[in-house]
Design an enzyme around this catalytic site. Structure first.
Site, mmCIF file in Angstrom:
data_model
loop_
_atom_site.group_PDB
_atom_site.id
_atom_site.type_symbol
_atom_site.label_atom_id
_atom_site.label_comp_id
_atom_site.label_asym_id
_atom_site.label_seq_id
_atom_site.Cartn_x
_atom_site.Cartn_y
_atom_site.Cartn_z
ATOM 1 N N GLU A 245 -86.884 23.726 -120.990
ATOM 2 C CA GLU A 245 -87.853 23.322 -122.016
ATOM 3 C C GLU A 245 -87.295 23.791 -123.348
ATOM 4 O O GLU A 245 -87.058 24.987 -123.524
ATOM 5 C CB GLU A 245 -89.229 23.953 -121.759
ATOM 6 C CG GLU A 245 -90.011 23.298 -120.639
ATOM 7 C CD GLU A 245 -90.276 21.815 -120.865
ATOM 8 O OE1 GLU A 245 -90.250 21.366 -122.036
ATOM 9 O OE2 GLU A 245 -90.469 21.106 -119.870
ATOM 10 N N CYS A 279 -93.054 25.232 -130.123
ATOM 11 C CA CYS A 279 -92.205 24.071 -129.817
ATOM 12 C C CYS A 279 -92.990 22.779 -129.992
ATOM 13 O O CYS A 279 -92.403 21.726 -130.211
ATOM 14 C CB CYS A 279 -91.680 24.177 -128.398
ATOM 15 S SG CYS A 279 -92.978 24.521 -127.209
HETATM 16 P P1 NAD Z 1 -83.066 31.062 -127.640
HETATM 17 O O1 NAD Z 1 -82.421 29.878 -127.027
HETATM 18 O O2 NAD Z 1 -82.345 31.789 -128.704
HETATM 19 O O3 NAD Z 1 -83.370 32.133 -126.505
HETATM 20 C C1 NAD Z 1 -84.127 31.813 -125.361
HETATM 21 C C2 NAD Z 1 -83.763 32.798 -124.258
HETATM 22 O O4 NAD Z 1 -82.411 32.571 -123.840
HETATM 23 C C3 NAD Z 1 -83.833 34.264 -124.687
HETATM 24 O O5 NAD Z 1 -84.357 35.034 -123.629
HETATM 25 C C4 NAD Z 1 -82.377 34.599 -124.941
HETATM 26 O O6 NAD Z 1 -82.098 35.967 -124.831
HETATM 27 C C5 NAD Z 1 -81.704 33.788 -123.848
HETATM 28 N N1 NAD Z 1 -80.272 33.535 -124.080
HETATM 29 C C6 NAD Z 1 -79.622 33.476 -125.269
HETATM 30 N N2 NAD Z 1 -78.300 33.238 -125.063
HETATM 31 C C7 NAD Z 1 -78.129 33.127 -123.729
HETATM 32 C C8 NAD Z 1 -76.993 32.882 -122.886
HETATM 33 N N3 NAD Z 1 -75.781 32.705 -123.399
HETATM 34 N N4 NAD Z 1 -77.182 32.824 -121.564
HETATM 35 C C9 NAD Z 1 -78.415 32.991 -121.033
HETATM 36 N N5 NAD Z 1 -79.523 33.246 -121.766
HETATM 37 C C10 NAD Z 1 -79.379 33.319 -123.095
HETATM 38 O O7 NAD Z 1 -84.496 30.591 -128.116
HETATM 39 P P2 NAD Z 1 -85.617 31.459 -128.892
HETATM 40 O O8 NAD Z 1 -85.164 31.638 -130.307
HETATM 41 O O9 NAD Z 1 -85.994 32.667 -128.100
HETATM 42 O O10 NAD Z 1 -86.873 30.468 -128.847
HETATM 43 C C11 NAD Z 1 -87.071 29.468 -129.786
HETATM 44 C C12 NAD Z 1 -86.748 28.122 -129.187
HETATM 45 O O11 NAD Z 1 -87.502 27.943 -128.003
HETATM 46 C C13 NAD Z 1 -87.130 26.969 -130.083
HETATM 47 O O12 NAD Z 1 -86.110 26.003 -130.092
HETATM 48 C C14 NAD Z 1 -88.378 26.397 -129.419
HETATM 49 O O13 NAD Z 1 -88.630 25.046 -129.677
HETATM 50 C C15 NAD Z 1 -88.099 26.652 -127.989
HETATM 51 N N6 NAD Z 1 -89.321 26.631 -127.199
HETATM 52 C C16 NAD Z 1 -89.543 25.569 -126.376
HETATM 53 C C17 NAD Z 1 -90.702 25.490 -125.620
HETATM 54 C C18 NAD Z 1 -90.945 24.325 -124.707
HETATM 55 O O14 NAD Z 1 -91.715 24.472 -123.773
HETATM 56 N N7 NAD Z 1 -90.314 23.188 -124.935
HETATM 57 C C19 NAD Z 1 -91.635 26.510 -125.713
HETATM 58 C C20 NAD Z 1 -91.389 27.589 -126.554
HETATM 59 C C21 NAD Z 1 -90.212 27.645 -127.286
#
Ligand code: NAD
Length: 477
Positions: A245, A279
């Site tokens: 997501e 999001c």
């Molecule tokens: P992010 O992608 O930076 O991080 C998400 C998660 O992934 C964190 O736990 C992070 O530590 C982890 N992560 C980062 N690098 C990684 C790697 N190389 N390998 C594995 N895991 C890794 O996102 P964020 O800044 O925490 O959240 C914001 C984003 O989330 C926005 O784009 C938002 O739209 C999205 N979001 C989507 C939904 C949905 O349901 N579509 C809901 C909430 C947030």
């Protein structure tokens, strides 16, 4: 210092992280253990060991554990909401609402554990019986973002456990507090050791270790498109199941016949509440000619009344931006929109408050086109832009002209346009006269195009991801 929960024990991390309140940068919410790859491996091993038995657990066992978790979360809604508001920066009512939702999700999936569906069909061959059953997939790695620190973990962990899987949960770096509180409740819920594990730590170490480990059967991820892509690549490489997501650039269409007050309320709530860090936030507002000027004037008027301040203070409508990195990103997009010719109709400036925090006045741009970066890329902050459209057809075309497809909204009093929009909006969720953000907990959640990949989350549809189907043929003899 709050520890990780691995194999039924609280363990120190390799390092420690400090959780800072974005409303008051001098306020330390707490110190939290950070796991490394070795500890992540131990959590995965514990989950693997626990899986065969948990996969065979009775629906009653699963119900009891999940129901107890839901009951406790709901009973501690105010306290957990306060913690969430303090570490993430959404306002207290929003935070308490999110915690309530997490509690309801656990209750919902407690019930689902009692209703795991199966089917029995007549065979096309004489004398044979065919049964379809759903079985757990194994060890699930759960990787969550910071913007819903308890609801998103809840809507992944609860179904994973309800359908008989074991879990290793990695929360986002910025919000270990709510994750730890949830893990602490789960630790006392009667789940056998190893069924649920918490490994707080960096994406580049803990997250990457979950993606790479062949003992992890599936990854449920919510976060940015860039990270989602890495999750997909790693999972495909080793044929692990995954669901993603990701981001959104959700349109809100406002037609000439809309009720003005409803449209303004949808725009302000959907665009700026929770500091625009959702999001499903409606960041592109597409407005037809006849109502455009009235809509912009009324929206700016409503924005003037918004109180930006400490997330936990009474009367505050919009809390701070979550951290310096996100604030820098918001400011960068505000500058880019101005450079590309957008008119800043309101806001966009840093605000000073008695306590130092990441305060930003919600920003509204007018005179923008759908080709500008502000229309194409997710800002993930309280920044919206208005795009003028000739009529409904053009508005719909603009709404769908995006690489994302999470939520799509329309404000209209016309049944004809509302019905047409519901059918033709290219999004996983469509909203008529309600904000694009704000959903029920018992129905599917998710999007299309660049926003999502894999089966839907939540509601009964969660079974698609968290189970695998078995087809059994019997010849009774
Ligand atoms: P992010 O992608 O930076 O991080 C998400 C998660 O992934 C964190 O736990 C992070 O530590 C982890 N992560 C980062 N690098 C990684 C790697 N190389 N390998 C594995 N895991 C890794 O996102 P964020 O800044 O925490 O959240 C914001 C984003 O989330 C926005 O784009 C938002 O739209 C999205 N979001 C989507 C939904 C949905 O349901 N579509 C809901 C909430 C947030």
């Amino acid at each position: 210092m709050k520890q990780n929960w691995i194999g039924g024990a609280w363990v120190d991390g390799a390092t420690v992280t400090r959780n800072i309140n974005p409303s008051d940068l001098s306020d330390l919410v707490g110190e939290y253990a950070q796991a490394d790859t070795e500890q992540t491996g131990r959590a995965i091993a514990a989950a693997r060991d626990a899986f065969p038995k948990w996969a065979q657990s009775t629906p009653q066992q699963r119900f009891d554990a999940l129901d107890a978790v839901g009951t406790e979360i709901l009973a501690r809604k105010a306290e957990l909401g306060d913690l969430l508001a303090r570490e993430e920066g959404k306002t207290l009512p929003e935070a308490i609402g999110e915690v309530g939702r997490a509690g309801q999700i656990f209750k919902f999936f407690a019930g689902e554990a009692l209703r795991i569906p199966g089917e029995r069909l007549a065979s096309v061959r004489p004398g044979l019986e065919v049964e379809l059953t759903r079985e757990p997939i194994g060890v699930v790695g759960i990787i969550a973002p910071w913007n819903f620190p308890i609801a998103i973990p809840a809507w992944k962990i609860a179904p994973a456990l309800a359908y008989g899987n074991c879990v290793v949960f990695k929360p986002a770096d910025a919000v270990p507090g709510s994750a730890w509180a949830l893990a602490e409740i789960l630790s006392r819920s009667g789940l056998p050791a190893g069924v649920f594990n918490l490994t707080m730590g960096r994406g580049s170490s803990v997250g990457a270790a979950l993606l790479a480990d062949r003992r992890v059967d599936a990854i449920s991820f919510t976060g940015s498109v860039a990270t989602g892509r890495k999750v997909a690549q790693s999972c495909i490489e080793r044929m692990a199941k995954f669901q993603l997501e990701m981001g959104g650039k959700n349109p809100l269409v406002v037609l000439d016949d809309a009720d003005l007050a409803t449209a303004v309320s949808c725009a302000v709530q959907g665009g700026f509440f929770s500091t625009g860090q959702r999001c499903t936030a409606s960041s592109r507002i597409i407005v037809t000619e006849g109502i455009h000027d009235r809509f912009v004037a009324a929206t700016v008027e409503a924005m003037r009344k918004l109180n930006v301040g400490d997330a936990r203070e009474k009367g505050v409508d919009i809390g701070p931006v979550v951290d310096q990195g996100q604030l820098d990103q918001d400011i960068e997009y505000i500058g880019a929109a101005q450079k590309e010719g957008g008119t800043l109709a309101y806001g966009g400036m840093l605000l000073e408050r008695p306590k130092k925090g990441h305060y930003l006045a919600p920003a509204l741009f007018t005179g923008t086109t759908n080709a500008m970066r502000i229309s194409r890329e997710e800002v993930f902050g309280p920044v919206c832009n208005v795009i003028r459209a000739k009529d409904y057809d053009e508005a719909l075309a603009i709404a769908n002209d995006t690489e994302f497809g999470l939520s799509s909204g329309i404000c209209t009093t016309s049944l004809k346009y509302a019905s047409h929009f519901k059918r033709h909006a290219q999004a996983g969720m469509v909203m008529v006269n309600v904000p694009t953000a704000g959903v029920d907990y018992h129905v599917p959640f998710g999007g299309r195009k660049g926003s999502s990949y894999g089966p839907r989350e939540q509601g009964r549809y969660a079974a698609e991801f968290f189970t695998t189907v078995k087809t059994a043929y019997t010849f009774p003899g």
